[in-house]
Design a protein around this motif. Sequence first.
Motif, PDB file in Angstrom:
ATOM      1  N   SER A  13       0.826  -1.210   0.000  1.00  0.00           N
ATOM      2  CA  SER A  13       0.000   0.000   0.000  1.00  0.00           C
ATOM      3  C   SER A  13       0.857   1.256   0.000  1.00  0.00           C
ATOM      4  N   LEU A 184      -7.551   6.334  -4.750  1.00  0.00           N
ATOM      5  CA  LEU A 184      -7.391   5.029  -4.098  1.00  0.00           C
ATOM      6  C   LEU A 184      -6.218   5.049  -3.122  1.00  0.00           C
ATOM      7  N   VAL A 185      -5.131   5.700  -3.528  1.00  0.00           N
ATOM      8  CA  VAL A 185      -3.965   5.806  -2.651  1.00  0.00           C
ATOM      9  C   VAL A 185      -4.313   6.598  -1.397  1.00  0.00           C
ATOM     10  N   THR A 188      -6.324   4.513   0.971  1.00  0.00           N
ATOM     11  CA  THR A 188      -5.479   3.492   1.602  1.00  0.00           C
ATOM     12  C   THR A 188      -4.639   4.088   2.719  1.00  0.00           C
ATOM     13  N   ILE A 192      -4.795   3.085   6.769  1.00  0.00           N
ATOM     14  CA  ILE A 192      -3.637   2.635   7.541  1.00  0.00           C
ATOM     15  C   ILE A 192      -3.427   3.541   8.753  1.00  0.00           C
TER      16      ILE A 192
END
Length: 200
Positions: A13, A184-185, A188, A192
Amino acid sequence: MAVFFSGFFLSFSLIMAIGAQNAFVLRQGLRREHVLLCVLICGVSDALLIALGVTSFGVLSAQMPWLGPIMRYGGASFLLVYGVMAFRSALTSTEALNVEGRARSDWRKVAATLLALTWLNPHVYLDTVILLGSIAAQYGEQRVVFGAGAIFASITFFFLLGFGARLLAPFFAWPKAWRILDALVGATMWAIAVSLILNG
């Protein structure tokens, strides 16, 4: 295996965020030039940095117990900010990947450029040595397994990026593709960060 895959998915990720290094490898992959060289430089560099973080951060944490929580919340803060930057890029980017009309690159210039993009990028140290190192320290004696998963993720990612790039050429010629990937990044990174805070 759960620890291994924790390292794998976290590392994957982090690495998938499109930065200068990944964009360079992607372009070389699309042009099919010196792809193996690029993949090896990135994979070996990440392996060395992850190993350093996994081994050295655990020693430091044992000697300074307060360091782990500081780095955990510091890492979460970094990821939250990184996510904001990714979302901002998703809203504003108009970039399309253009690899046409360029002369074939010299392998020495490619290697020098990629080494600079890798070893002179402060985000690389934050991701590999500090963030992955601090999380690996939480696994105690199994931190090596976590590190192995993280290293395997890095090598897997760069091989996929370099040698699979040709399949992505039509997609990344479309400017909105970068915006979708950045979104999307960002999601993510935020996921996290929340996980780090809640598990702290």
